[in-house]
Each structure stands twice: as C-alpha cells, then as structure tokens.
Scaffold this active site. Structure first.
Site, PDB file in Angstrom:
ATOM      1  N   CYS A   1      35.509  41.496  38.867  1.00 43.67           N
ATOM      2  CA  CYS A   1      35.212  42.832  39.419  1.00 43.67           C
ATOM      3  C   CYS A   1      34.530  43.626  38.310  1.00 43.67           C
ATOM      4  O   CYS A   1      33.965  43.030  37.389  1.00 43.67           O
ATOM      5  CB  CYS A   1      36.461  43.507  40.006  1.00 43.67           C
TER       6      CYS A   1
ATOM      7  N   ASP B   1      34.401  41.344  43.661  1.00 34.78           N
ATOM      8  CA  ASP B   1      34.082  42.453  44.556  1.00 34.78           C
ATOM      9  C   ASP B   1      32.568  42.635  44.491  1.00 34.78           C
ATOM     10  O   ASP B   1      31.869  41.759  43.955  1.00 34.78           O
ATOM     11  CB  ASP B   1      34.882  43.725  44.202  1.00 34.78           C
TER      12      ASP B   1
ATOM     13  N   THR C   1      35.785  45.622  35.904  1.00 36.89           N
ATOM     14  CA  THR C   1      36.503  45.454  34.635  1.00 36.89           C
ATOM     15  C   THR C   1      37.337  44.181  34.584  1.00 36.89           C
ATOM     16  O   THR C   1      37.809  43.803  33.517  1.00 36.89           O
ATOM     17  CB  THR C   1      37.460  46.629  34.420  1.00 36.89           C
TER      18      THR C   1
ATOM     19  N   HIS D   1      49.944  29.168  26.252  1.00 34.34           N
ATOM     20  CA  HIS D   1      51.280  29.772  26.133  1.00 34.34           C
ATOM     21  C   HIS D   1      51.820  30.326  27.455  1.00 34.34           C
ATOM     22  O   HIS D   1      53.014  30.300  27.682  1.00 34.34           O
ATOM     23  CB  HIS D   1      51.251  30.918  25.113  1.00 34.34           C
TER      24      HIS D   1
ATOM     25  N   HIS E   1      57.331  27.629  25.313  1.00 30.63           N
ATOM     26  CA  HIS E   1      56.553  28.492  26.212  1.00 30.63           C
ATOM     27  C   HIS E   1      56.995  28.310  27.664  1.00 30.63           C
ATOM     28  O   HIS E   1      56.927  29.242  28.456  1.00 30.63           O
ATOM     29  CB  HIS E   1      55.063  28.199  26.066  1.00 30.63           C
TER      30      HIS E   1
END
Ligand code: RB5
Length: 149
Positions: free
Chosen positions: A65, A8, A67, A98, A133
C-alpha cells in the site's frame, strides 16, 4: 513457492514489477487485486491475501500500500498471520528467521522498485530458525486462542 500478492490503488504501479521479479525468481504468483486504478481500500486486500495464506493455499504473501502499514495491520487481524512491514532488507530477513513471518508488506510511497526487490528476495530466501524463536512465536500463537491471557 506459491505466493499470494495484493495491494491497494497506491501499490498498483509497483505490484506488477514485483510480480515479474518473483516470477523471474521461479515463484508462482497469484494477484488478488485490485486490477484497476480506482481507489481500493487496503483492508479488503490485506484481509483477502491473509486469509489465503492462513488457509494454507499459499506459502507466503506480499502486500503493498502507500506505507505498507495499513495493509499489514489488516493482515495481522487474520488468525495465523504474522505480517511485517519493512523498508530495508535486514528486518525482512530477521523477520523470517526469528518471527516466522508469513506476509511481507512494504510501501510504494516509501521505497522504490529496486529496494523492494532486494527486500522481497532477502525475505524469501531466509528460513525460520526455530529453537528459542519457536517458543516465542508459539507465545504469539497462544494469544490468538486466549491460552496465555
Ligand atoms: C491510501 O491513501 C493510504 O492510506 C494507503 O495506501 C496506506 O498508506 C495505508 O496505510
């Protein structure tokens, strides 16, 4: 690898640094925007990159972005996407080994360029281990089709 990247407006400064680094590592990178500093809603770019990756047009995707949270949530709404938001390399690496993540997100307001490079390198170099996994990732895939509801 062929990589799709998006952000962003908050990720705009960090994104070219990461693109250059990915290219130095020998990857092909396509930037899905934004390309200017105007406010840009992270869901649009998370969705776009996620759709490109889910369609098989790219091997993996990278999203930035403020965070890494909002853009990863948006990406995870696209079927076939397993996006992880990371601020350190250990989780990034394990998320490939995993969880077979196919999109890496991080926050330009959370980590600096050098840590971001370290995270993206660990993530790209790690490989899905399969085995036990794979069964768990398959359980997540089944949630998308309602098979295990
Ligand atoms: C934009 O202000 C900010 O909300 C966005 O970059 C991101 O951090 C959202 O998760």
């Amino acid at each position: 690898m062929r990589l799709a990247i998006g952000s962003d407006h908050v990720g705009l400064e960090l994104k070219p640094i990461i693109i250059d680094y990915l290219q130095e590592l020998g990857h092909e990178v396509v930037d899905f925007g934004p390309y200017s500093g105007e406010r840009a809603d992270y869901p649009s770019y998370g969705k776009k990159v996620a759709e490109e990756v889910a369609a098989g047009k790219f091997d993996l995707g990278v999203l930035i972005c403020g965070t890494g949270v909002g853009i990863s949530i948006a990406a995870n709404k696209v079927k076939g996407i397993r996006a992880v938001v990371c601020s350190e390399p250990y989780s990034a690496k394990l998320s490939r080994q995993h969880n077979n993540t196919n999109i890496l997100a991080f926050g330009a307001r959370v980590i600096g360029p050098e840590l971001a490079k370290m995270i993206v390198k660990e993530w790209l170099e790690a490989e899905f281990e399969g085995g036990r996994h794979a069964k768990r990732v398959d359980m997540i895939k089944a949630m998308e089709t309602g098979e295990n509801s």
